[in-house]
Enzyme design. Structure first.
Site, PDB file in Angstrom:
ATOM      1  N   LYS A 198       1.061  -1.006   0.231  1.00  0.00           N
ATOM      2  CA  LYS A 198      -0.418  -0.210   0.254  1.00  0.00           C
ATOM      3  C   LYS A 198       0.718   1.013  -0.396  1.00  0.00           C
ATOM      4  O   LYS A 198       0.205   2.562  -0.308  1.00  0.00           O
ATOM      5  CB  LYS A 198      -0.918  -0.298   1.302  1.00  0.00           C
ATOM      6  CG  LYS A 198      -1.581  -1.182   1.562  1.00  0.00           C
ATOM      7  CD  LYS A 198      -2.947  -1.031  -0.412  1.00  0.00           C
ATOM      8  CE  LYS A 198      -3.952   0.079   0.373  1.00  0.00           C
ATOM      9  NZ  LYS A 198      -5.033  -0.079  -0.816  1.00  0.00           N
ATOM     10  N   ALA A 199       1.999   1.121   0.019  1.00  0.00           N
ATOM     11  CA  ALA A 199       3.155   2.727   0.481  1.00  0.00           C
ATOM     12  C   ALA A 199       3.874   1.868   0.829  1.00  0.00           C
ATOM     13  O   ALA A 199       4.855   0.960   1.624  1.00  0.00           O
ATOM     14  CB  ALA A 199       2.803   3.188   1.693  1.00  0.00           C
ATOM     15  N   GLY A 201       7.773   3.807   1.679  1.00  0.00           N
ATOM     16  CA  GLY A 201       8.488   4.928   2.740  1.00  0.00           C
ATOM     17  C   GLY A 201      10.113   4.957   2.643  1.00  0.00           C
ATOM     18  O   GLY A 201      10.427   3.980   2.615  1.00  0.00           O
ATOM     19  N   ARG A 202      10.772   5.621   3.331  1.00  0.00           N
ATOM     20  CA  ARG A 202      12.217   5.730   4.196  1.00  0.00           C
ATOM     21  C   ARG A 202      12.436   3.852   4.563  1.00  0.00           C
ATOM     22  O   ARG A 202      13.787   4.423   4.744  1.00  0.00           O
ATOM     23  CB  ARG A 202      12.557   7.276   4.874  1.00  0.00           C
ATOM     24  CG  ARG A 202      14.104   7.382   5.384  1.00  0.00           C
ATOM     25  CD  ARG A 202      13.482   8.213   6.272  1.00  0.00           C
ATOM     26  NE  ARG A 202      12.562   8.817   7.128  1.00  0.00           N
ATOM     27  CZ  ARG A 202      11.936  10.117   7.522  1.00  0.00           C
ATOM     28  NH1 ARG A 202      12.456  11.289   6.488  1.00  0.00           N
ATOM     29  NH2 ARG A 202      11.861  10.120   8.001  1.00  0.00           N
ATOM     30  N   PHE A 203      11.700   4.449   5.624  1.00  0.00           N
ATOM     31  CA  PHE A 203      12.055   3.135   6.701  1.00  0.00           C
ATOM     32  C   PHE A 203      11.903   1.529   5.992  1.00  0.00           C
ATOM     33  O   PHE A 203      11.334   0.449   7.057  1.00  0.00           O
ATOM     34  CB  PHE A 203      11.965   3.127   8.457  1.00  0.00           C
ATOM     35  CG  PHE A 203      12.659   4.597   8.729  1.00  0.00           C
ATOM     36  CD1 PHE A 203      14.270   4.319   8.303  1.00  0.00           C
ATOM     37  CD2 PHE A 203      11.805   5.850   9.211  1.00  0.00           C
ATOM     38  CE1 PHE A 203      15.027   6.036   9.028  1.00  0.00           C
ATOM     39  CE2 PHE A 203      12.228   6.756   9.743  1.00  0.00           C
ATOM     40  CZ  PHE A 203      13.885   6.542   9.421  1.00  0.00           C
ATOM     41  N   VAL A 206       4.723  -0.660   3.578  1.00  0.00           N
ATOM     42  CA  VAL A 206       3.562  -1.135   4.522  1.00  0.00           C
ATOM     43  C   VAL A 206       2.874  -2.073   3.527  1.00  0.00           C
ATOM     44  O   VAL A 206       2.353  -1.836   2.115  1.00  0.00           O
ATOM     45  CB  VAL A 206       2.536   0.243   4.647  1.00  0.00           C
ATOM     46  CG1 VAL A 206       1.722  -0.048   5.442  1.00  0.00           C
ATOM     47  CG2 VAL A 206       3.425   0.563   5.489  1.00  0.00           C
ATOM     48  N   LYS A 219       3.935  -3.390   8.570  1.00  0.00           N
ATOM     49  CA  LYS A 219       5.531  -2.715   8.149  1.00  0.00           C
ATOM     50  C   LYS A 219       6.346  -3.621   8.199  1.00  0.00           C
ATOM     51  O   LYS A 219       6.956  -3.770   9.393  1.00  0.00           O
ATOM     52  CB  LYS A 219       5.386  -1.275   8.950  1.00  0.00           C
ATOM     53  CG  LYS A 219       5.813   0.343   8.726  1.00  0.00           C
ATOM     54  CD  LYS A 219       6.327   1.191   9.558  1.00  0.00           C
ATOM     55  CE  LYS A 219       7.294   2.185   9.307  1.00  0.00           C
ATOM     56  NZ  LYS A 219       6.509   3.244   9.964  1.00  0.00           N
ATOM     57  N   ASP A 322       8.065  13.632  13.403  1.00  0.00           N
ATOM     58  CA  ASP A 322       7.847  13.913  11.679  1.00  0.00           C
ATOM     59  C   ASP A 322       6.941  14.037  11.376  1.00  0.00           C
ATOM     60  O   ASP A 322       5.909  12.914  10.141  1.00  0.00           O
ATOM     61  CB  ASP A 322       8.252  12.523  11.372  1.00  0.00           C
ATOM     62  CG  ASP A 322       8.852  11.973   9.705  1.00  0.00           C
ATOM     63  OD1 ASP A 322       8.510  13.263   9.399  1.00  0.00           O
ATOM     64  OD2 ASP A 322       8.853  10.939   9.148  1.00  0.00           O
TER      65      ASP A 322
END
Length: 513
Positions: A198-199, A201-203, A206, A219, A322
Site C-alpha cells: 500500500k505504501a 517510505g524511508r524505513f 507497508v 510495516k 516527523d
C-alpha cells in the site's frame, strides 16, 4: 546388490521424489465462503480460482469456530504457498482446542470438507513381540533407507534455497543481531497473509495483510533500519498508548534468519490511507475539515502529554519529530490517527531522551530552528517543532476545503508552489529561515468566518518564534469553537463575524506545554 544397481535405484528414487515434491497442477479451484461478505463486498459463496506465481504452490483453506457444538464457518478460499499445507490432500486441523480452527490442503475443492483431529500422544506398549523377518529384509532396509534420506535431504535443501532466494531480496549482513523478537500479541495465532503493498517510505514498505477474517497493516523494515523498528515498537509499548487518535498497535515480530531477516510491525489497517493520499483525490467540506483537524490535534495533544498514575504505569511526554500528512491516517468516518513513531522521542523523568540529533524528519516540514541547527534540546522545544509541522498540515486541509467562496486548489504539498517537489536542505533554509516565507493563505479564505479563524490558528502554529506557537491542546479547542460558531452563523452575519475575528474569545494562547 551391486554398486551399479544401487546407483541406478538411487537415481530412480530421486526422480520419483522430485516429481512428487515439485509436480503440481497448474490450475486449482477452491470452495469460497465469506461470513462477512456484506462488509467486505464480496460474494457469500461460490468457487474461487487460485492465481499466483508459477513457482509458488496454491492451496485451499477453511476457518471455522465451534460454538457450543455448532460449527460456524468463517472463511473458505485460496491460500498461497504455505509450507504447512504441502502435500495435504485433506483439510484437517490438528492443533489442540484452538480458538479459531484452521486447515489447508492441496487439490481442487479439497476444502469442501474439513475436520478436526487433534494429535494424540501415543503410548508405547509394554511388550512388543518381534516377528521373524526374512534375512534379505535387513539388507534392503539398510541399503535403501540411507539412500532415500540423502535424496530427500538434497531435494529439500535445493527447494528451500531456491524458494528463499526468490522470496527475499539480499540485505547487508548486520553488525549486530537484532535479538529475539519482542513479546507480541500475535504469537500463537494463525499466520499472516500479505496481500498487496500500500505504501513505500524511508524505513520500509507497508502491506495490506489478512489475519483470519480481518485486514491488518504490516510495516516491513529491512535489517538496516532496525533502530527505527525498535524505536517504534518501544513507543507503542509505553503505558497509555491506546488512544482513539493514535494508530492501534497489534504486534511486532522478526521474520527470517540472522542474515536474511525482516522486522515486522503489525497495526490496524485503514482503507482510506493517509491524509495526503485522501486530499489528492478528494476535497473536504467545512465540517469534514473540522473533524479531521480536531481529531488530529487531539491525537498530538495526547502524545505530547505527560500522564502519571495510569493503571499500566506512567505515560511520558512524546515528541513525534516527523509530523506530516503522510503520517496522519484516516478511519472510515474521517477520524484522524497519528502513525509512524520511528523518529519519536520520549521524555521520561531522570532518563536521557536518547539520540537527540536535531535535523531529522522530512525537509519540507522542518521548523526554522531545525533548518538552522539551533535547537534547544529540551522537551518543550521538540513539542514546538511538532506544532510547526502541524500548521503546515492544517494548511493542506484548508487548501482542499470547499467552504470559501472561491476555487479549490489542486492538491500541493507545503512549499511545493515555491520550491517544487524535491527541495534540498539549502532550498528550505533559503525560503523558511532567510526569507521567512510560508505557504500562501488565499485572500478569499478570509471571507468565510471559520476559514478566517483557521488561518489565524495556522499562522500561530508556524510562527517563526518557537515559543509563540500554540499547543496541540489549544488547537483542538479552537477548532471545536470554530465549528460550533460557524454552524450557528447565518449568511447575513458572515461579514460582521469576519471583521470581529481577532476578538473571538479563543482559548488562551499557550506554548507547547
Amino acid at each position: 546388490m551391486g554398486a551399479a544397481a544401487k546407483l541406478a535405484f538411487a537415481v530412480f528414487l530421486i526422480s520419483c521424489s522430485s516429481g512428487a515434491i515439485l509436480g503440481r497442477s497448474e490450475t486449482q479451484e477452491c470452495l469460497f465462503f465469506n461470513a462477512n461478505w456484506e462488509r467486505d463486498r464480496t460474494n457469500q459463496t461460490g468457487v474461487e480460482p487460485c492465481y499466483g506465481d508459477k513457482d509458488k504452490r496454491r492451496h485451499c483453506f477453511a476457518t471455522w469456530k465451534n460454538i457450543s457444538g455448532s460449527i460456524e464457518i468463517v472463511k473458505q478460499g485460496c491460500w498461497l504457498d504455505d509450507i504447512n499445507c504441502y502435500d495435504r490432500t485433506d483439510c484437517i486441523e490438528k492443533k489442540d482446542s484452538p480458538e479459531v480452527y484452521f486447515c489447508c490442503c492441496e487439490g481442487n475443492m479439497c476444502n469442501e470438507k474439513f475436520s478436526y483431529f487433534p494429535e494424540m500422544e501415543v503410548t508405547q506398549p509394554t511388550s512388543n513381540p518381534v516377528t521373524p523377518k526374512p534375512p534379505y529384509y535387513n539388507i534392503l532396509l539398510y541399503s535403501l533407507v540411507p539412500l532415500m534420506l540423502i535424496a530427500g535431504i538434497v531435494i529439500c535443501a535445493f527447494w528451500v534455497y531456491r524458494h528463499h532466494k526468490m522470496a527475499y531480496p539480499p540485505v547487508l549482513v548486520p553488525t549486530q543481531d537484532p535479538g529475539p523478537p519482542p513479546p507480541s500479541p500475535l504469537l500463537g495465532l494463525k499466520p499472516l497473509q500479505l496481500l498487496e503493498v500500500k505504501a513505500r517510505g524511508r524505513f520500509g514498505c507497508v502491506w495490506k495483510a489478512q489475519l483470519l477474517n480481518e485486514y491488518v497493516a504490516v510495516k516491513i523494515f529491512p535489517i538496516q533500519d532496525k533502530q527505527s523498528w525498535q524505536n517504534e515498537y518501544e513507543v507503542y509499548s509505553l503505558p497509555g498508548m491506546k488512544h482513539e487518535n493514535i494508530l492501534q498497535f497489534i504486534g511486532a515480530e522478526k521474520r527470517g534468519t540472522s542474515v536474511d531477516v525482516d522486522l515486522w510491525l503489525i497495526t490496524a489497517f485503514h482503507e482510506k490511507g493517509s491524509l495526503s493520499d485522501f486530499l489528492k483525490a478528494n476535497v473536504v467540506s467545512w465540517n469534514e475539515l473540522c473533524h479531521i483537524a480536531e481529531t488530529m490535534a487531539r491525537g498530538l495533544a495526547y502524545l505530547h502529554e505527560d500522564i502519571p498514575g495510569l493503571k499500566d504505569g506512567h505515560k511520558p511526554a512524546i515528541s513525534h519529530r516527523d509530523i506530516k500528512s503522510k503520517n496522519v491516517l484516516l478511519k472510515n468516518n474521517l477520524t484522524a490517527c497519528i502513525a509512524d513513531f520511528g523518529l519519536a522521542l520520549k521524555f521520561e523523568a531522570g532518563k536521557s531522551a536518547g539520540d537527540t540529533h536535531g535535523q531529522v524528519g522530512t525537509r519540507r516540514y522542518m521548523a526554522p530552528e531545525v533548518l538552522e541547527g539551533a535547537i534547544n534540546f529540551q522537551r518543550d522545544a521538540f513539542l514546538r517543532i511538532d506544532m510547526y509541522a502541524m500548521g503546515l498540515v492544517l494548511w493542506e486541509l484548508a487548501s482542499r476545503c470547499t467552504a470559501a467562496d472561491g476555487p479549490v486548489d489542486e492538491y500541493m504539498l507545503p512549499f511545493e508552489e515555491e520550491i517544487g517537489q524535491h527541495p534540498s536542505l539549502e532550498d528550505m533554509q533559503e525560503v523558511v529561515v532567510h526569507k521567512k516565507k510560508r505557504p500562501v493563505l488565499r485572500d478569499y479564505w478570509q471571507k468565510h468566518a471559520g476559514m478566517a479563524m483557521l488561518c489565524e490558528t495556522i499562522e500561530e502554529c508556524w510562527d517563526h518564534d518557537a515559543e509563540a506557537r500554540l499547543s496541540a491542546g489549544c488547537v483542538g479547542e479552537r477548532i471545536t469553537q470554530m465549528q460550533r460558531l460557524t454552524n450557528i452563523i447565518t449568511t447575513e452575519d458572515i461579514v460582521t463575524v469576519v471583521t470581529m475575528v481577532t476578538n473571538v474569545d479563543f482559548p488562551p494562547k499557550e506554548s507547547s506545554l
